[in-house]
Design an enzyme around this catalytic site. Sequence first.
Site, PDB file in Angstrom:
ATOM      1  N   ALA A   1      -5.836 -12.318  -2.163  1.00 19.54           N
ATOM      2  CA  ALA A   1      -5.706 -13.412  -1.209  1.00 19.54           C
ATOM      3  C   ALA A   1      -6.125 -14.742  -1.836  1.00 19.54           C
ATOM      4  CB  ALA A   1      -6.544 -13.125   0.029  1.00 19.54           C
TER       5      ALA A   1
ATOM      6  N   TYR B   1       0.822  -1.208   0.000  1.00 21.85           N
ATOM      7  CA  TYR B   1       0.000   0.000   0.000  1.00 21.85           C
ATOM      8  C   TYR B   1       0.861   1.263   0.000  1.00 21.85           C
ATOM      9  CZ  TYR B   1      -4.512  -2.283   0.532  1.00 21.85           C
ATOM     10  OH  TYR B   1      -5.640  -3.029   0.301  1.00 21.85           O
TER      11      TYR B   1
ATOM     12  N   GLY C   1     -10.386  -5.940  -3.767  1.00 25.50           N
ATOM     13  CA  GLY C   1      -9.046  -6.173  -4.299  1.00 25.50           C
ATOM     14  C   GLY C   1      -8.223  -7.068  -3.392  1.00 25.50           C
ATOM     15  N   ASP C   2      -8.370  -6.890  -2.071  1.00 28.19           N
ATOM     16  CA  ASP C   2      -7.659  -7.761  -1.131  1.00 28.19           C
ATOM     17  C   ASP C   2      -8.181  -9.188  -1.210  1.00 28.19           C
ATOM     18  OD1 ASP C   2      -5.998  -5.712   0.217  1.00 28.19           O
ATOM     19  OD2 ASP C   2      -7.931  -4.912   0.828  1.00 28.19           O
ATOM     20  N   CYS C   3      -9.501  -9.336  -1.390  1.00 31.16           N
ATOM     21  CA  CYS C   3     -10.077 -10.670  -1.554  1.00 31.16           C
ATOM     22  C   CYS C   3      -9.535 -11.341  -2.810  1.00 31.16           C
ATOM     23  CB  CYS C   3     -11.600 -10.574  -1.601  1.00 31.16           C
ATOM     24  SG  CYS C   3     -12.427 -12.162  -1.848  1.00 31.16           S
TER      25      CYS C   3
END
Length: 467
Positions: free
Chosen positions: A257, A140, A252-254
Amino acid sequence: MSARQPLVVVGDVLLDRDIDGESSRLAPDAPAPVVDVADDRSRPGGAGLAAALAARSGREVVLIAALGQDPASEAVRRALRGSVRLAEIPLDGQLPQKTRVMASGRPLVRFDCGGGRPGEPGPEVREALAGARAVLAADYGRGTAAAVRDLLADVAHRVPLLWDPHPKGDPPVPGARLVTPNASEARALTSGEDRSLHACAVRGAQLAAEWQAAAVAVTLGARGALLARAGSDSPMLVPAPYRAEGDPCGAGDCFAATAAAALADGALPEEAVQRAVAEAAAFVAAGGAGNRALWRTAPPVERPVAARPADPFELARSVRARGGTVVATGGCFDLLHAGHVGLLESARRIGDCLIVCVNSDASVTRLKGPGRPLTRAADRTRVLAGLGSVDAVAVFEEDSPVELLRRLRPDVWVKGGDYSVDALPEAATLREWGGQALVLPYLDGRSTTALARRAARAAAPGPEVRS
């Protein structure tokens, strides 16, 4: 490589806070909405969210992150305790905190505070990376990935590395298996404002070459993702399985991951992106990062009903309950053709829902003979369910759908072709509850049997030509 090796997430952790309520008036001293607060909750964001999502599958996850002694850092530790193992880098300063004020579930304003710089990684960090099965770098732009960059460069030569980049962060280390910028990040990292799919593909291939990455997946929100490789002009578009309506925060994190976990399981980038697109859609539809179930020690959040075919019996009950008309039709639908499509479209216009009753594989064989069906029931069902005119599909094992119809109790039963209503074997069954059997016109010359015969003739070798 041991299956027990963990997935390691490296990156910048934030504390995300949502203040939610209702707004029905403006403040008397300024043209600003007044929010009557109903809920105030916090959760890990950034790499913390990615780690929590990866751990929902039950796999071991290690999070390498910079945390301090401030209240926000302590809140992150509490939220992740029991699901994610931490390998901490000391943080000089306060953990960044992002607060969204929501009115009726819609963001009204966001304000950010905090910030600091990571210190030097210790031996625990090095041990975690040395024992990783795969690594996700969630960058980030706040310095955590930069603090372990040399270690990540070594990792990329040993195990799959997925890099989720940020325009304010450093470029991925060479050798990453997959890099996952979103469309706006890809535009910021390259030149030009063209938002077409072609431009996204060009940017993906360009970034893959610049970063020396095996592949780049440009995420496109509700449209899915575009997978590109350096020097290739044949990108792969992976569309979302359905249009998810919900909070996209954390999607986006999902995606990252899920793709990293797939790579850890030995999947190719193409397979990893397909899994990630489907999971990101389900995540958004379930409420995004704000879904409380995400932070409970419970099984993963199930996919929403929109991701599954509708249950035909529940659909029939709900339509009848609101005074609607339930329409049903049936058949083998072995090779879907224009005659089928026309019949289904006409049938759907009769009522408020259309349920298609499909013969099982054994039933088709008994009716049509050896060699049939040409297409198995699971595939026939999926094709039918994908049509806009079809609301639900039910498979029956018998030669006749009569018993299934007694359970569904449709208001109208439709067949196509040269039947007369009196000749329909289901007509008497429909009359048991006051239903109506109807015959609809069928397109001439269209039938599965005729198509199969033409295909067989076309595949047959021609007469031998003697020289």
